[in-house]
Design a protein around this motif. Structure first.
Motif, PDB file in Angstrom:
ATOM      1  N   PHE A   1      45.947  35.301  42.402  1.00 56.44           N
ATOM      2  CA  PHE A   1      44.476  35.290  43.181  1.00 56.44           C
ATOM      3  C   PHE A   1      44.367  36.874  43.425  1.00 56.44           C
ATOM      4  N   GLY A   2      45.178  37.728  43.847  1.00 54.59           N
ATOM      5  CA  GLY A   2      45.174  38.968  43.829  1.00 54.59           C
ATOM      6  C   GLY A   2      44.713  39.801  42.750  1.00 54.59           C
ATOM      7  N   LEU A   3      45.413  39.538  41.722  1.00 53.52           N
ATOM      8  CA  LEU A   3      45.458  40.083  40.361  1.00 53.52           C
ATOM      9  C   LEU A   3      44.004  39.601  39.918  1.00 53.52           C
ATOM     10  N   THR A   4      43.387  38.458  40.180  1.00 47.35           N
ATOM     11  CA  THR A   4      42.059  37.906  39.563  1.00 47.35           C
ATOM     12  C   THR A   4      41.045  38.761  40.208  1.00 47.35           C
ATOM     13  N   LEU A   5      41.024  39.059  41.418  1.00 49.03           N
ATOM     14  CA  LEU A   5      40.071  39.816  42.291  1.00 49.03           C
ATOM     15  C   LEU A   5      39.897  41.084  41.595  1.00 49.03           C
ATOM     16  N   MET A   6      40.838  41.500  41.073  1.00 49.62           N
ATOM     17  CA  MET A   6      40.869  42.970  40.526  1.00 49.62           C
ATOM     18  C   MET A   6      40.393  42.960  39.106  1.00 49.62           C
ATOM     19  N   ASP A   7      40.165  41.794  38.329  1.00 46.56           N
ATOM     20  CA  ASP A   7      40.027  41.717  37.056  1.00 46.56           C
ATOM     21  C   ASP A   7      38.674  41.216  36.887  1.00 46.56           C
ATOM     22  N   LYS A   8      37.397  42.154  37.007  1.00 45.29           N
ATOM     23  CA  LYS A   8      36.345  41.606  36.965  1.00 45.29           C
ATOM     24  C   LYS A   8      35.836  41.108  35.652  1.00 45.29           C
ATOM     25  N   ASP A   9      36.374  41.559  34.368  1.00 42.28           N
ATOM     26  CA  ASP A   9      36.106  41.296  33.112  1.00 42.28           C
ATOM     27  C   ASP A   9      36.428  39.631  33.022  1.00 42.28           C
ATOM     28  N   ASN A  10      37.189  39.244  33.794  1.00 38.40           N
ATOM     29  CA  ASN A  10      37.774  37.582  33.374  1.00 38.40           C
ATOM     30  C   ASN A  10      37.636  37.172  34.647  1.00 38.40           C
ATOM     31  N   MET A  11      36.625  37.102  35.544  1.00 37.57           N
ATOM     32  CA  MET A  11      36.569  36.376  36.718  1.00 37.57           C
ATOM     33  C   MET A  11      35.891  35.117  36.664  1.00 37.57           C
ATOM     34  N   PRO A  12      36.489  34.099  37.116  1.00 34.53           N
ATOM     35  CA  PRO A  12      35.880  32.765  37.026  1.00 34.53           C
ATOM     36  C   PRO A  12      34.736  32.803  37.990  1.00 34.53           C
ATOM     37  N   MET A  13      33.702  31.789  37.608  1.00 31.55           N
ATOM     38  CA  MET A  13      32.546  31.709  38.514  1.00 31.55           C
ATOM     39  C   MET A  13      33.096  31.091  39.907  1.00 31.55           C
ATOM     40  N   ILE A  14      33.975  30.099  39.846  1.00 30.45           N
ATOM     41  CA  ILE A  14      34.375  29.793  41.186  1.00 30.45           C
ATOM     42  C   ILE A  14      35.846  29.934  41.355  1.00 30.45           C
ATOM     43  N   LEU A  15      36.268  30.615  42.400  1.00 26.55           N
ATOM     44  CA  LEU A  15      37.496  31.080  42.685  1.00 26.55           C
ATOM     45  C   LEU A  15      38.032  30.251  43.751  1.00 26.55           C
ATOM     46  N   THR A  16      39.099  29.802  43.898  1.00 23.17           N
ATOM     47  CA  THR A  16      39.629  28.818  44.920  1.00 23.17           C
ATOM     48  C   THR A  16      40.680  29.733  45.633  1.00 23.17           C
ATOM     49  N   ALA A  17      40.596  29.906  46.941  1.00 24.77           N
ATOM     50  CA  ALA A  17      41.518  30.492  47.721  1.00 24.77           C
ATOM     51  C   ALA A  17      42.317  29.412  48.524  1.00 24.77           C
ATOM     52  N   THR A  18      43.596  29.259  48.557  1.00 29.11           N
ATOM     53  CA  THR A  18      44.294  28.738  49.389  1.00 29.11           C
ATOM     54  C   THR A  18      44.427  29.282  50.572  1.00 29.11           C
ATOM     55  N   LYS A  19      45.206  28.423  51.683  1.00 30.21           N
ATOM     56  CA  LYS A  19      45.046  28.794  52.906  1.00 30.21           C
ATOM     57  C   LYS A  19      46.254  29.644  53.435  1.00 30.21           C
ATOM     58  N   THR A  20      46.188  31.022  52.795  1.00 24.94           N
ATOM     59  CA  THR A  20      47.343  31.727  52.986  1.00 24.94           C
ATOM     60  C   THR A  20      46.649  33.024  53.600  1.00 24.94           C
TER      61      THR A  20
END
Length: 525
Positions: A94-113
């Motif tokens: 999750f943290g890495l995805t937030l920093m990778d704008k070129d490979n960002m999904p349209m919907i990103l799920t955050a779990t409760k942490t």
């Protein structure tokens, strides 16, 4: 929580290095291929990319999963490209995805942490997600999502913008339950409504031999080192849930007179022997055991716990103490003095990213898909699977799982991670009801009734935006939890309690109050 905060900082550094080297931060898998995506684009069917945690290792890739995929894509009119990440490493991804704008999904799920909440709030301040406020007011376009409770959405609001769609959970999940036959045995004919009623029940369950065995071997309230029940009990005294609004400001509840009244009551039931003396050392894994084994008669926690105790009675043929031909039962009360502790109302949430969903049409496609997945047909598909393959319909028209598949190899494995569950509970629709035992029906009735009495935490959305709370929130929580336990058990007096409050202030609590109220004032301006 300290580890989670440290991890989120490390993730940000790692992601920055990856981005600088041009590397990809994701090694996710997909349940749908690029060819089908191209076909969807050619046919005019919207495509949505969706990152979810994988708890099974088999998200939509089992026998008959293709039939499930065909059904939900036909129903929603949407093709989905799945990115699945193992739950064990999801926070890192999750943290890495937030920093990778070129490979960002349209919907990103955050779990409760904690780390994901903090990362999401930080990214939201930098404009990473779409503001969903106006969309969620459109009941015609989104008849399900528009029903999300405004109180729940406050926890997903950053700088005045709603950034997430909650994965809804029962708001009225917490409350009090008690053993019905014990109450009858000691002459209690009505469910408790006030704290005086609760004290009377606890006293009689402790000293009036509710199990009729002639021995002094019972306690009123079951407790263990998990102190969530004390949080619920506090609300009975009107002190709020974590924080409370007073005179136009948000105040942590330990600074209220009602909190001290609640602690004095808890201290009294301990001193009077109405809870086992070693409760603070009882392992959390053993919570419910005393209720199951007939040592205690009152259970304060989630209504799920009360349901499970009753189920234990059914499964183990625990006899009613008044009539051995009957099975013992539990009564779910819920609120006392008209209050109980609200949950956040969600367990994780969905973010619609600006790097993935680049246009307003993309946003609408994402919201359309999430809304349609909340229709009873789709919730039934996500929860129960395919008729005949996964469940049968009995003579009463109720769903009965047939046991052919377990949670890892069922055709619909993982699909429930794409359902916001708004309105909450598939069972609200009469066409998709499970065959249920009495304890299940009682549970559903209690959590539905509790909603009107559930007290929300008004500071929830602001705490995730507080820099000081991100740094020392876990320490602040621990200081108060330790002091409360010590005061209840008589290990410290009022001076010791005040010393803990002073420590809380010095550790960062005063600064958190200032930051939370600055955000609160800005929202009201």
């Amino acid at each position: 929580m300290k580890k989670a905060l440290a991890l989120s900082m490390a993730l940000a550094m790692s992601a920055a290095m990856l981005a600088g080297c041009g590397g990809s931060a994701s090694d996710s898998t997909s349940a749908s291929g690029a060819a089908s995506s191209a076909d969807s684009a050619a046919s005019g069917t919207p495509t949505v990319s969706f990152m979810i945690p994988d708890f099974t290792g088999h998200v939509l890739s089992n026998e008959h999963s293709d039939e499930v995929i065909a059904k939900y894509e036909a129903y929603t009119g949407t093709h989905v490209e799945w990115r699945t990440e193992a739950n064990d490493t999801y926070s890192e991804k999750f943290g890495l995805t937030l920093m990778d704008k070129d490979n960002m999904p349209m919907i990103l799920t955050a779990t409760k942490t904690l780390d994901q909440n903090a990362n999401a709030a930080d990214a939201a301040k930098r404009g990473a997600f779409w503001d969903l406020t106006e969309y969620l007011q459109d009941s015609e376009a989104y008849p399900n999502l528009s029903q999300i409770s405004p109180d729940v959405l406050k926890g997903l609001t950053v700088d005045g913008q709603i950034i997430g769609i909650p994965r809804s959970r029962a708001i009225g999940r917490n409350g009090l339950g008690y053993r019905t036959d014990w109450a009858e045995a000691v002459g209690i004919t009505e469910a408790p409504k006030t704290v005086e009623d609760v004290y009377d029940m606890l006293y009689k369950f402790t000293y009036d031999d509710p199990d009729g065995n002639g021995a002094n071997d019972t306690y009123g309230l079951e407790m263990c080192k998990y102190t969530g029940p004390w949080d619920i009990i506090q609300t009975w005294f009107g002190c709020g849930n974590g924080w409370v609004e007073q005179d136009g400001k948000l105040v942590p509840v330990h600074q209220t007179a009602e909190y001290k009244e609640a602690l004095d009551w808890m201290r009294k039931i301990y001193a009077d022997g109405l809870v086992r003396p070693d409760w603070a050392t009882v392992d959390t894994a053993k919570f419910q055991v005393d209720s199951q084994k007939g040592v205690t008669g009152v259970f304060v926690d989630t209504m799920d716990g009360t349901k499970r105790i009753w189920k234990y009675f059914e499964d183990n043929a625990v006899a009613d103490v008044n009539d051995a031909s009957k099975i013992a039962t539990m009564t779910s009360v819920g609120p006392i003095n008209g209050h109980t502790l609200a949950t956040t109302g969600y367990n994780g949430f969905y973010l619609i990213t600006k790097s993935g969903a680049k246009t307003e049409e993309d946003v609408k496609a994402c919201l359309h898909f999430l809304d349609k997945m909340c229709d009873p047909e789709m919730m039934a598909l996500a929860d129960y699977g395919l008729k005949d393959n996964c469940y049968d319909i009995n003579a009463d028209g109720k769903i009965v799982p047939n046991g052919k598949y377990d949670t890892t190899n069922c055709p619909h494995a993982g699909l429930n991670q794409a359902v916001p569950y708004v309105p909450y509970l598939t069972e609200q629709n009469p066409d998709y009801q499970l065959e249920k035992a009495d304890y299940q029906l009682a549970y559903e009735e209690s959590i539905a009734n509790n909603v009107q009495y559930a007290v929300f935490n008004p500071a929830l959305g602001y705490l995730t935006q507080s820099d000081t709370y991100a740094e020392c929130g876990s320490d602040l929580v621990q200081i108060l939890d330790d002091a409360r336990t010590q005061y209840i058990c008589g290990q410290i007096d009022e001076a010791g309690l005040q010393a803990a409050f002073d420590q809380w202030n010095a550790r960062g609590g005063t600064q958190v109050i200032e930051e939370v109220n600055a955000l609160y004032a800005a929202d009201k301006a």
